[in-house]
Every structure is written in C-alpha cells, then in structure tokens.
Design a protein around this motif. Sequence first.
Motif, PDB file in Angstrom:
ATOM      1  N   VAL A   1      -9.681 -10.695  24.809  1.00 35.76           N
ATOM      2  CA  VAL A   1      -9.665  -9.477  25.629  1.00 35.76           C
ATOM      3  C   VAL A   1     -10.405  -9.698  26.949  1.00 35.76           C
ATOM      4  O   VAL A   1     -10.409  -8.826  27.810  1.00 35.76           O
ATOM      5  CB  VAL A   1     -10.298  -8.305  24.845  1.00 35.76           C
ATOM      6  CG1 VAL A   1     -10.046  -6.975  25.545  1.00 35.76           C
ATOM      7  CG2 VAL A   1      -9.774  -8.240  23.434  1.00 35.76           C
TER       8      VAL A   1
ATOM      9  N   CYS B   1      -9.712   5.993  26.885  1.00 30.21           N
ATOM     10  CA  CYS B   1     -10.199   5.705  25.534  1.00 30.21           C
ATOM     11  C   CYS B   1     -10.682   6.978  24.839  1.00 30.21           C
ATOM     12  O   CYS B   1     -11.079   7.943  25.486  1.00 30.21           O
ATOM     13  CB  CYS B   1     -11.347   4.697  25.575  1.00 30.21           C
ATOM     14  SG  CYS B   1     -10.904   3.113  26.289  1.00 30.21           S
TER      15      CYS B   1
ATOM     16  N   MET C   1      -1.803  -2.108  23.244  1.00 33.18           N
ATOM     17  CA  MET C   1      -3.038  -2.869  23.270  1.00 33.18           C
ATOM     18  C   MET C   1      -2.993  -4.181  22.493  1.00 33.18           C
ATOM     19  O   MET C   1      -3.990  -4.866  22.368  1.00 33.18           O
ATOM     20  CB  MET C   1      -4.180  -1.991  22.747  1.00 33.18           C
ATOM     21  CG  MET C   1      -4.488  -0.802  23.641  1.00 33.18           C
ATOM     22  SD  MET C   1      -4.639  -1.253  25.391  1.00 33.18           S
ATOM     23  CE  MET C   1      -5.999  -2.383  25.342  1.00 33.18           C
TER      24      MET C   1
ATOM     25  N   LYS D   1     -15.079  -3.715  20.007  1.00 29.36           N
ATOM     26  CA  LYS D   1     -13.669  -4.121  20.044  1.00 29.36           C
ATOM     27  C   LYS D   1     -13.345  -4.949  21.286  1.00 29.36           C
ATOM     28  O   LYS D   1     -12.403  -5.749  21.272  1.00 29.36           O
ATOM     29  CB  LYS D   1     -12.774  -2.881  19.984  1.00 29.36           C
ATOM     30  CG  LYS D   1     -12.787  -2.196  18.625  1.00 29.36           C
ATOM     31  CD  LYS D   1     -11.965  -0.915  18.619  1.00 29.36           C
ATOM     32  CE  LYS D   1     -11.932  -0.304  17.219  1.00 29.36           C
ATOM     33  NZ  LYS D   1     -11.219   0.987  17.178  1.00 29.36           N
ATOM     34  N   MET D   2     -14.098  -4.731  22.358  1.00 31.50           N
ATOM     35  CA  MET D   2     -13.858  -5.462  23.593  1.00 31.50           C
ATOM     36  C   MET D   2     -14.632  -6.775  23.664  1.00 31.50           C
ATOM     37  O   MET D   2     -14.609  -7.455  24.697  1.00 31.50           O
ATOM     38  CB  MET D   2     -14.233  -4.586  24.797  1.00 31.50           C
ATOM     39  CG  MET D   2     -13.257  -3.455  25.064  1.00 31.50           C
ATOM     40  SD  MET D   2     -11.699  -4.064  25.726  1.00 31.50           S
ATOM     41  CE  MET D   2     -10.773  -2.542  25.905  1.00 31.50           C
TER      42      MET D   2
ATOM     43  N   LEU E   1     -16.128   0.859  21.150  1.00 30.14           N
ATOM     44  CA  LEU E   1     -15.354   0.224  22.215  1.00 30.14           C
ATOM     45  C   LEU E   1     -15.974  -1.114  22.598  1.00 30.14           C
ATOM     46  O   LEU E   1     -15.258  -2.109  22.784  1.00 30.14           O
ATOM     47  CB  LEU E   1     -15.292   1.150  23.431  1.00 30.14           C
ATOM     48  CG  LEU E   1     -14.535   0.613  24.641  1.00 30.14           C
ATOM     49  CD1 LEU E   1     -13.070   0.387  24.308  1.00 30.14           C
ATOM     50  CD2 LEU E   1     -14.671   1.569  25.821  1.00 30.14           C
TER      51      LEU E   1
ATOM     52  N   LYS F   1     -10.293  -7.168  30.056  1.00 22.58           N
ATOM     53  CA  LYS F   1     -11.486  -6.350  30.312  1.00 22.58           C
ATOM     54  C   LYS F   1     -11.956  -6.484  31.759  1.00 22.58           C
ATOM     55  O   LYS F   1     -12.380  -5.503  32.372  1.00 22.58           O
ATOM     56  CB  LYS F   1     -12.590  -6.768  29.337  1.00 22.58           C
ATOM     57  CG  LYS F   1     -13.861  -5.955  29.440  1.00 22.58           C
ATOM     58  CD  LYS F   1     -14.816  -6.272  28.288  1.00 22.58           C
ATOM     59  CE  LYS F   1     -15.302  -7.694  28.334  1.00 22.58           C
ATOM     60  NZ  LYS F   1     -16.294  -7.986  27.267  1.00 22.58           N
TER      61      LYS F   1
ATOM     62  N   LEU G   1      -7.855   2.570  32.075  1.00 21.05           N
ATOM     63  CA  LEU G   1      -7.899   2.599  30.610  1.00 21.05           C
ATOM     64  C   LEU G   1      -8.469   3.926  30.134  1.00 21.05           C
ATOM     65  O   LEU G   1      -9.566   4.323  30.533  1.00 21.05           O
ATOM     66  CB  LEU G   1      -8.763   1.441  30.106  1.00 21.05           C
ATOM     67  CG  LEU G   1      -8.804   1.192  28.597  1.00 21.05           C
ATOM     68  CD1 LEU G   1      -7.417   0.844  28.062  1.00 21.05           C
ATOM     69  CD2 LEU G   1      -9.803   0.085  28.278  1.00 21.05           C
TER      70      LEU G   1
ATOM     71  N   PHE H   1      -2.436  -7.978  25.549  1.00 17.31           N
ATOM     72  CA  PHE H   1      -3.424  -8.018  26.634  1.00 17.31           C
ATOM     73  C   PHE H   1      -2.989  -8.948  27.756  1.00 17.31           C
ATOM     74  O   PHE H   1      -3.151  -8.632  28.938  1.00 17.31           O
ATOM     75  CB  PHE H   1      -4.777  -8.462  26.078  1.00 17.31           C
ATOM     76  CG  PHE H   1      -5.366  -7.512  25.070  1.00 17.31           C
ATOM     77  CD1 PHE H   1      -5.904  -6.305  25.475  1.00 17.31           C
ATOM     78  CD2 PHE H   1      -5.377  -7.840  23.722  1.00 17.31           C
ATOM     79  CE1 PHE H   1      -6.450  -5.428  24.543  1.00 17.31           C
ATOM     80  CE2 PHE H   1      -5.920  -6.971  22.793  1.00 17.31           C
ATOM     81  CZ  PHE H   1      -6.443  -5.760  23.204  1.00 17.31           C
TER      82      PHE H   1
ATOM     83  N   THR I   1      -2.960   2.628  30.452  1.00 19.66           N
ATOM     84  CA  THR I   1      -2.741   2.535  29.008  1.00 19.66           C
ATOM     85  C   THR I   1      -3.938   3.143  28.284  1.00 19.66           C
ATOM     86  O   THR I   1      -4.927   3.523  28.912  1.00 19.66           O
ATOM     87  CB  THR I   1      -2.497   1.074  28.571  1.00 19.66           C
ATOM     88  OG1 THR I   1      -2.016   1.047  27.222  1.00 19.66           O
ATOM     89  CG2 THR I   1      -3.766   0.245  28.668  1.00 19.66           C
ATOM     90  N   GLU I   2      -3.816   3.240  26.943  1.00 18.23           N
ATOM     91  CA  GLU I   2      -4.892   3.854  26.170  1.00 18.23           C
ATOM     92  C   GLU I   2      -5.409   2.896  25.116  1.00 18.23           C
ATOM     93  O   GLU I   2      -4.736   1.926  24.751  1.00 18.23           O
ATOM     94  CB  GLU I   2      -4.428   5.156  25.509  1.00 18.23           C
ATOM     95  CG  GLU I   2      -3.372   4.994  24.445  1.00 18.23           C
ATOM     96  CD  GLU I   2      -1.975   5.179  24.970  1.00 18.23           C
ATOM     97  OE1 GLU I   2      -1.464   6.302  24.955  1.00 18.23           O
ATOM     98  OE2 GLU I   2      -1.380   4.166  25.395  1.00 18.23           O
ATOM     99  N   PHE I   3      -6.612   3.174  24.636  1.00 16.34           N
ATOM    100  CA  PHE I   3      -7.250   2.341  23.624  1.00 16.34           C
ATOM    101  C   PHE I   3      -8.036   3.250  22.693  1.00 16.34           C
ATOM    102  O   PHE I   3      -8.742   4.152  23.150  1.00 16.34           O
ATOM    103  CB  PHE I   3      -8.174   1.323  24.286  1.00 16.34           C
ATOM    104  CG  PHE I   3      -8.613   0.218  23.371  1.00 16.34           C
ATOM    105  CD1 PHE I   3      -7.782  -0.863  23.125  1.00 16.34           C
ATOM    106  CD2 PHE I   3      -9.846   0.261  22.765  1.00 16.34           C
ATOM    107  CE1 PHE I   3      -8.181  -1.880  22.274  1.00 16.34           C
ATOM    108  CE2 PHE I   3     -10.260  -0.750  21.920  1.00 16.34           C
ATOM    109  CZ  PHE I   3      -9.426  -1.829  21.677  1.00 16.34           C
TER     110      PHE I   3
END
Length: 462
Positions: A430, A320, A393, A424-425, A421, A434, A318, A396, A411-413
């Motif tokens: 998620v 970010c 995103m 959001k997680m 972060l 995660k 990931l 998931f 992938t990116e976030f």
Amino acid sequence: MMMMNEAVTNKTLEKIKYDLVREGLVEYEVIEKAQELATAQNISIGQALINLNILSEETLLKFMESKLHIPNVNLEDYTLDKNCLQYINIVDARKYKIIPLFKIEDVLTVAMADPWDLFAIDKIMEKAECSIDPVISSEASILKKIDEYYKTPNTVGEIFTEAQESGYDWHEELHNDDLSDEHIQKIIRAILKQAILEDKHEVYFAYSDRGLDISFKQKGTVYEKGFIPSVLASSFVAKLKVLSNLDPAVSEIPQLGKLCFKVDEMTLVASISSFPTVMGERIALKIYKPPKAINTIIKDEAKVQFVKNSLENPGIVLVCGAPLSGKTHVIYSLLNEISDTKKNIMTIESITKYDLPKINQCELNEGVGFNLDKALRFIEFQSPDIIYFEGMMSKFDYLSSLVFSNKTVITEFMAENMSDLREKMAYSEVETFKSLVSCLIFIHSKDSVEVFDKNTIQKYLA
C-alpha cells in the motif's frame, strides 16, 4: 389506518407522453414499458424514461419546452432571490418539486419539474397571494437548489421526527385485510419507512419456518423486526424483485438490482442483492441517502475549499469510515458539488445510487460481460479527468498508475477508526498508494467528519 404514499406522477408528461412517439423520440412499446416501471417504482414516467436510458434529461426538458412553449431554465449557475423563499415553504417545495426564482410586481416566477400541476400552482398562489409564472427545470436541479437555499435540517431522520414520535409500526400495514398486489407494495414501503425512522440502512429478508424473517442492521448488530407470514412470503419476494428490476423467476443464482422508493416526501434509493441459501433466497438491501451540499457535511469552509482544490489536481481523494458510516453519501455529495466543472468525470459502480447531472456514471453488468476488469481495460479510452471507483481497494497499483497519468481518483476504504486505518495502511503493497493520497476524509459519525491534507496524512499513517 396509517397514511400511505400517493403515486408519483408528472401531469405534464402524462398529457404529452404520446407526442414523444409521434415525433419519433421513443417507440410506443417503450412508453408502455416506462409507464409500468413508473407505476412499479412509484416514480414519474419522465424519470422512468431517464432511468431506462431512453432519453436524456436534457432532451426531455427541451421537448417539454417546445410543446408547452414554457421556458426551460438551467438552475446550475442560477442565483435565486432569497427574499422569495418566504412565498413557498420547504415542505411544499419538496412535495411539488418547485422553487421560487424572482418576483416582479405581483408575479412570482417559479421553477417546476411539472408545470401542469395546477393543484400545486393553485396552492402556491393561495399561500403567496400573487400570480405564478412557471418555468421548466429538472427535478434534480430543483431539489439541489432547495438543499442549497432552505436552511432547514435535511437529514432523513429529521424529516420523519413527527412520524417517529407517533409510534410508527410497519405491522399496521401487514394486518390490513387487503391481499392485493398493491397492498404488498405498501407493506414493502412500510418496512423501509420503519428502517429510515430508526436510522438503520441495512434491511434483510430471510426464509424461515414461519415465513420471511425481517431484520435491520446497525453498527454490526442485527435487530429482528418481525416476519412476513408464509402465505404472503413468495408474493412479497416476487414483488420486491419486480420493483427492483430483478427476475422473480430466478432464485438459484445471485442477482443485484436497485430499488427506488418514496418515504413521505423523500425519494430514496437502495441496492438490493438476492443470494441463494439452503433455506431459500436471502435478500439484502442497503439504503442510501441523497447527496447534500458538501458544506453541510464538512462544516469548516477552509476544509471544504481544500477538498475542492484536491479534486482539481492529480491525486487520490480517499473517503474512510466504518461500515454504513456514510462513505457513499459523502462521495456522491462531492461528485454533485463538482458536476459543473469543465472536466470529464466518470464513475465505475456496482449500482448507481442517484443520477448526478453531467457525471458519466457507469454501472457494471455481469450479465452482459461488463465486469470490473473490462471496465478498467477500456475506461482510459474515454479520457476521464476524475474517476470514482466503488470498492476498488484491492487494486492499489492500478489506482496509483492513474495518478501517474495525471488523473484524480476518488475511492473509499473501510476502517473503524484512525488506529484501524493506520494498521491497514502499514502493509508494504500500500506504500505507493498511500503516498499519493492528497486528501483524506474520515467519517467518525454523521456529525463528525475530519479532513486531512497530505502532510497530516503522512504523519497519522506513518
């Protein structure tokens, strides 16, 4: 008057392009189309044929080898003689797409994308004071080796320091009395060069009462940069869309395209989005830096090795950072780094930014029904080992299921900082995703990139 870029050509292919037709590799009409695209996008005809998916780079190189009787050398696993770097400086290496390989007695063997560029050969001979023996290599592999071997700063901003200090201003090109189609193309390049010099990678064009307003965006702030007068606005937008392979006659629906352009000796790519508004079309460009060696981004060699190991095993890598922090740049550098592995690597993207060797890059196309849902439904039939998903995103569970099928997912976030972060997680949906993140790369700035392993991720995001 400021100096503008010269047209990009490949003299070798210009001389033998119609041999492609005679040998049945392409049709005459295709050559003409590729020539028009090359002129419009300021790229070589060879790159145009590759971009149009008419020929693969490997096929083109083998064709040139057979016609010229000049060896084709694969630079992927090639080790250069570093002592030969003194014969060609980095400026000439980038300009002529050339790099020295080795020297025997008074003969310097060099890899060239265009071995019939006699001017380049003469210039190198004069500086190196020896004979030149050229071999053919792909442009992408040569540029990759230049980044790897020349220990000179390679960020876009550093390349243009001299021009920036001289007070570069795109308006100088606008005030030229020339109203030709070529002049409008020069204005486009001048605006994009201005953005790069100011280290801004989002450019907007929006209609107003005075014409076409221009603005740059950086870290959430929009900066006005003047306007294109009404008399030129329509021609400007039409030319910009043609250069990006968009339909200039369509303005009522959104369009998405890709613009390739040169700023001095640096070739760059921008995604371009047109969107209808009550004032007329609004056009947004995002400029992407070319990929670099990953060890120039992540300075700690142990962390670099950890990232590479993570890409060898099932899990989620990931990346970010804040908007325009360079997430795509880092991901492309990662993909470029692992392109020579014995794995099936695939991408699903809205727009492919740079052509990566040995990577199966897939570009979504709503116009023919190839949307994200269809791509997700069929990609597993291709048996990928490593998959990069752009902007995925919201799915998931799907990404998690791929890891359970022994896939590596990149992938990116988007997150402004680690606190953002973590927040959001924290959502329950998620949780599984995660737990499967094996490597987290967080971009704080271009000079500060952190890498977290699985244990540290759980600690920070708990």
